[in-house]
Design a protein around this motif. Structure first.
Motif, PDB file in Angstrom:
ATOM      1  N   HIS A   1     -13.788  31.597  34.075  1.00 40.81           N
ATOM      2  CA  HIS A   1     -14.109  32.289  35.562  1.00 40.81           C
ATOM      3  C   HIS A   1     -14.324  31.387  36.435  1.00 40.81           C
ATOM      4  CE1 HIS A   1     -14.902  35.114  38.722  1.00 40.81           C
ATOM      5  NE2 HIS A   1     -14.566  36.225  37.988  1.00 40.81           N
TER       6      HIS A   1
ATOM      7  N   CYS B   1     -12.329  36.892  44.136  1.00 37.68           N
ATOM      8  CA  CYS B   1     -12.764  36.889  42.792  1.00 37.68           C
ATOM      9  C   CYS B   1     -12.228  35.390  41.866  1.00 37.68           C
ATOM     10  CB  CYS B   1     -12.955  37.898  42.110  1.00 37.68           C
ATOM     11  SG  CYS B   1     -14.059  37.884  40.630  1.00 37.68           S
TER      12      CYS B   1
ATOM     13  N   THR C   1     -22.893  38.945  36.886  1.00 39.82           N
ATOM     14  CA  THR C   1     -21.514  39.323  36.965  1.00 39.82           C
ATOM     15  C   THR C   1     -21.038  40.178  35.541  1.00 39.82           C
ATOM     16  OG1 THR C   1     -21.155  37.075  36.201  1.00 39.82           O
ATOM     17  CG2 THR C   1     -20.442  37.736  38.534  1.00 39.82           C
ATOM     18  N   GLY C   2     -20.027  41.093  35.773  1.00 40.45           N
ATOM     19  CA  GLY C   2     -19.573  41.713  34.750  1.00 40.45           C
ATOM     20  C   GLY C   2     -18.092  41.271  34.457  1.00 40.45           C
ATOM     21  N   GLU C   3     -17.475  41.531  33.305  1.00 37.11           N
ATOM     22  CA  GLU C   3     -15.992  41.310  32.854  1.00 37.11           C
ATOM     23  C   GLU C   3     -15.805  42.227  31.737  1.00 37.11           C
ATOM     24  OE1 GLU C   3     -13.387  39.432  32.407  1.00 37.11           O
ATOM     25  OE2 GLU C   3     -13.742  37.956  34.137  1.00 37.11           O
TER      26      GLU C   3
ATOM     27  N   HIS D   1     -16.839  37.560  45.569  1.00 39.41           N
ATOM     28  CA  HIS D   1     -16.506  38.825  46.225  1.00 39.41           C
ATOM     29  C   HIS D   1     -16.739  38.796  47.777  1.00 39.41           C
ATOM     30  CE1 HIS D   1     -16.809  41.474  42.353  1.00 39.41           C
ATOM     31  NE2 HIS D   1     -16.307  40.314  42.274  1.00 39.41           N
TER      32      HIS D   1
ATOM     33  N   THR E   1     -21.682  46.151  32.403  1.00 36.43           N
ATOM     34  CA  THR E   1     -21.804  46.945  33.591  1.00 36.43           C
ATOM     35  C   THR E   1     -21.393  48.370  33.314  1.00 36.43           C
ATOM     36  OG1 THR E   1     -19.618  47.136  34.439  1.00 36.43           O
ATOM     37  CG2 THR E   1     -20.684  45.135  34.658  1.00 36.43           C
ATOM     38  N   THR E   2     -21.845  49.253  34.111  1.00 34.92           N
ATOM     39  CA  THR E   2     -21.435  50.698  34.234  1.00 34.92           C
ATOM     40  C   THR E   2     -21.146  51.150  35.966  1.00 34.92           C
ATOM     41  OG1 THR E   2     -22.636  51.217  32.310  1.00 34.92           O
ATOM     42  CG2 THR E   2     -22.139  53.131  33.565  1.00 34.92           C
ATOM     43  N   GLU E   3     -19.930  52.129  35.989  1.00 33.90           N
ATOM     44  CA  GLU E   3     -19.723  52.179  37.451  1.00 33.90           C
ATOM     45  C   GLU E   3     -20.652  53.485  37.645  1.00 33.90           C
ATOM     46  OE1 GLU E   3     -16.124  51.956  39.393  1.00 33.90           O
ATOM     47  OE2 GLU E   3     -15.577  50.418  37.880  1.00 33.90           O
TER      48      GLU E   3
ATOM     49  N   TYR F   1     -16.589  47.337  29.891  1.00 33.12           N
ATOM     50  CA  TYR F   1     -17.445  46.330  30.727  1.00 33.12           C
ATOM     51  C   TYR F   1     -18.668  46.223  29.756  1.00 33.12           C
ATOM     52  CZ  TYR F   1     -13.850  46.486  34.007  1.00 33.12           C
ATOM     53  OH  TYR F   1     -12.938  46.638  34.966  1.00 33.12           O
TER      54      TYR F   1
ATOM     55  N   GLU G   1      -9.023  43.699  36.013  1.00 31.62           N
ATOM     56  CA  GLU G   1     -10.257  43.187  35.335  1.00 31.62           C
ATOM     57  C   GLU G   1     -11.356  43.856  36.288  1.00 31.62           C
ATOM     58  OE1 GLU G   1     -13.935  41.389  35.752  1.00 31.62           O
ATOM     59  OE2 GLU G   1     -12.667  40.704  37.235  1.00 31.62           O
ATOM     60  N   GLU G   2     -11.054  44.015  37.632  1.00 33.21           N
ATOM     61  CA  GLU G   2     -12.195  44.518  38.488  1.00 33.21           C
ATOM     62  C   GLU G   2     -12.811  45.973  38.396  1.00 33.21           C
ATOM     63  OE1 GLU G   2     -13.893  42.638  40.316  1.00 33.21           O
ATOM     64  OE2 GLU G   2     -12.758  40.681  40.532  1.00 33.21           O
ATOM     65  N   ASN G   3     -11.671  46.899  37.965  1.00 35.41           N
ATOM     66  CA  ASN G   3     -11.784  48.146  37.551  1.00 35.41           C
ATOM     67  C   ASN G   3     -10.820  48.604  36.703  1.00 35.41           C
ATOM     68  OD1 ASN G   3     -12.488  47.779  41.040  1.00 35.41           O
ATOM     69  ND2 ASN G   3     -13.879  48.991  40.054  1.00 35.41           N
TER      70      ASN G   3
ATOM     71  N   THR H   1     -22.963  50.501  40.931  1.00 34.43           N
ATOM     72  CA  THR H   1     -22.544  49.653  39.748  1.00 34.43           C
ATOM     73  C   THR H   1     -24.116  49.467  39.080  1.00 34.43           C
ATOM     74  OG1 THR H   1     -21.579  47.676  38.489  1.00 34.43           O
ATOM     75  CG2 THR H   1     -22.311  47.376  40.682  1.00 34.43           C
TER      76      THR H   1
ATOM     77  N   ARG I   1     -25.928  46.922  36.189  1.00 33.60           N
ATOM     78  CA  ARG I   1     -25.609  45.713  35.321  1.00 33.60           C
ATOM     79  C   ARG I   1     -26.986  45.337  34.691  1.00 33.60           C
ATOM     80  NH1 ARG I   1     -21.746  42.965  38.321  1.00 33.60           N
ATOM     81  NH2 ARG I   1     -20.298  44.550  38.680  1.00 33.60           N
TER      82      ARG I   1
ATOM     83  N   PHE J   1     -22.323  36.968  30.393  1.00 36.45           N
ATOM     84  CA  PHE J   1     -22.373  37.921  31.760  1.00 36.45           C
ATOM     85  C   PHE J   1     -22.743  39.149  31.167  1.00 36.45           C
ATOM     86  CE2 PHE J   1     -18.056  36.534  34.235  1.00 36.45           C
ATOM     87  CZ  PHE J   1     -18.859  35.259  34.321  1.00 36.45           C
TER      88      PHE J   1
HETATM   89  C1  LIG Z   1     -16.535  38.907  37.615  1.00 36.97           C
HETATM   90  C2  LIG Z   1     -16.771  39.949  38.439  1.00 36.97           C
HETATM   91  O1  LIG Z   1     -17.104  39.935  39.649  1.00 36.97           O
HETATM   92  N1  LIG Z   1     -16.396  41.040  37.752  1.00 36.97           N
HETATM   93  C3  LIG Z   1     -16.604  42.544  38.411  1.00 36.97           C
HETATM   94  C4  LIG Z   1     -16.380  43.577  36.952  1.00 36.97           C
HETATM   95  C5  LIG Z   1     -16.782  44.830  37.856  1.00 36.97           C
HETATM   96  C6  LIG Z   1     -16.907  45.842  36.705  1.00 36.97           C
HETATM   97  C7  LIG Z   1     -17.021  47.390  37.066  1.00 36.97           C
HETATM   98  N2  LIG Z   1     -15.916  47.746  37.752  1.00 36.97           N
HETATM   99  C8  LIG Z   1     -18.437  47.608  37.972  1.00 36.97           C
HETATM  100  O2  LIG Z   1     -18.024  47.464  39.186  1.00 36.97           O
HETATM  101  O3  LIG Z   1     -19.152  47.676  37.367  1.00 36.97           O
HETATM  102  C9  LIG Z   1     -18.085  42.507  38.633  1.00 36.97           C
HETATM  103  O4  LIG Z   1     -18.301  43.314  39.926  1.00 36.97           O
HETATM  104  O5  LIG Z   1     -19.089  41.965  38.314  1.00 36.97           O
END
Ligand SMILES: CC(=O)N[C@@H](CCC[C@H](N)C(=O)O)C(=O)O
Length: 394
Positions: A170, A109, A337-339, A364, A191-193, A304, A142-144, A264, A266, A188
């Motif tokens: 980014h 990333c 994309t999320g952040e 990714h 997001t919600t996991e 996020y 940042e990713e999780n 996820t 978005r 951006f």
């Molecule tokens: C820029 C980027 O790729 N960020 C990730 C952020 C993930 C947020 C969260 N953990 C999720 O998976 O929803 C992305 O996957 O966009």
């Protein structure tokens, strides 16, 4: 390794040094909250910068995070710059002399580029003391696990470390190397996991009527989730539901009594995220009822939030980059994309922009590969912008 004796020139780290640093960081990718070697490497480099006006701050509650405060000569404001540090659970599929040495982990990333750019800007201001205060945030996770939110909630950015305006970038695979892409407003998505744990009854493949098959339940659930964006979300607003990871079962002839899914959600606006969460919950309860199983569902947004660029700060930045002939600027569309920078800009006025790295493969992807010419372009853009910003009154 080059990081032990850097011989820092007056203009800060040179392009060759930055490329060496990026390649070293690329080889040691670490997952969220595990960035131990990355953090130690960054600190080893920072300790070689002039130290008289630089303060390196660490946080016991977030041990891999680093805050670097550059004290200004006559501070009117504090300008913040944030980079993330973590990598992804992806096996690198590039044939490189500096390929990831950590199996199953990769900077897919671009966070290796993000950190290197931050070091480049910092190294310049280590040798040219700014008039304003600068705070560089090296943020884990940042990713999780929302490292940005954790860092903010530690209280470290309050009092003497309060930031007036915050910037971050980014990498973007689709823009030419060094191009700056940006827009005012939402850049951006939020997001919600999704985590779902299915519990039924395992059994022999030959006697399905005596078992409760969670592979079938999960499959139905997954397909029903795909109706949410197609049939519940306003198409003009848009959204995404992706299940990226599923697991179940142990053998071809054993009915799986449990299954797991991780995905996820978005959307660009919070009400759409809330709507999708409601529908995921309703569909999950429906699958429970129709299959007579239990599903433990967790929907976790943490920090996020959508990344909403602050109007005045972003207009000023866009004005700088678009009127500078040395910078290639394009206006970009919002992206899904999320952040967790979304959390930081909900607390501190700020903005994020894209840095083109012209990668042959997507973010990714196991083949993500940044063109390193982007590093110096970003360093120069941010040094120029910060210097011009410091000359302004308001
Ligand atoms: C820029 C980027 O790729 N960020 C990730 C952020 C993930 C947020 C969260 N953990 C999720 O998976 O929803 C992305 O996957 O966009």
């Amino acid at each position: 390794m080059i990081i032990d004796d850097l011989q820092i020139a007056d203009c800060g780290l040179t392009e060759a040094q930055l490329i060496d640093i990026r390649r070293y960081l690329h080889q040691i990718p670490e997952l969220a909250l595990q960035e131990v070697q990355t953090s130690a490497t960054l600190k080893a480099i920072m300790h070689q910068f002039k130290q008289d006006h630089i303060e390196i701050i660490t946080l016991p509650e977030l041990p891999t995070a680093i805050l670097v405060k550059v004290h200004g000569t006559n501070a009117q404001r504090t300008i913040g710059y944030r980079t993330d540090m973590d990598a992804l659970a992806v096996s690198e599929d590039n044939d490189l002399s500096f390929k990831s040495t950590n199996p199953g982990k990769m900077h897919a990333c671009g966070h290796d580029i993000h950190m290197t750019v931050a070091l480049g800007i910092l190294s310049y201001f280590a040798n040219h003391q700014p008039s304003d205060n600068l705070i560089f945030i090296f943020q884990p996770a940042e990713e999780n696990f929302a490292g940005g939110m954790r860092l903010y909630e530690s209280g470290i950015l309050s009092g003497a470390n309060q930031i007036d305006e915050l910037y971050a970038l980014h990498t973007n695979p689709d823009l030419a190397a060094g191009t700056i892409g940006c827009r005012n407003g939402t850049l951006f998505a939020g997001t919600t996991e999704i985590h779902a744990e299915f519990t039924g009854i395992s059994g022999h493949a030959a006697f399905p009527h005596q078992a409760n098959d969670m592979v079938v339940a999960l499959s139905q659930w997954l397909v029903q989730l795909q109706t949410i964006v197609a049939r519940n979300v306003d198409p003009i607003k848009g959204g995404v539901v992706t299940i990226g990871n599923v697991s179940a079962g142990t053998a071809n002839n054993v009915i799986a009594g449990s299954a797991q899914a991780h995905g996820t959600i978005r959307a660009l606006q919070q009400p759409t995220i809330d709507l999708i969460k409601e529908r995921v919950t309703a569909i999950t309860r429906g699958i429970e009822a129709s299959f007579g199983c239990q599903i433990k569902l967790t929907l976790n947004q943490d920090g996020y939030f959508p990344v909403v660029n602050a109007p005045q700060i972003t207009a000023r930045f866009i004005n700088y980059v678009s009127s500078n002939p040395a910078i290639n600027y394009v206006e970009t569309q919002p992206a899904m994309t999320g952040e967790d920078f979304g959390y930081l800009v909900a607390k501190i006025p700020g903005m994020m922009f894209w840095l083109g790295v012209d990668s042959p493969a997507a973010l990714h992807s196991s083949k993500y590969l940044a063109n390193e010419a982007a590093i110096m372009a970003a360093v120069k853009t941010m040094i120029g912008f910060i210097e011009s910003r410091m000359k302004e009154e308001d």
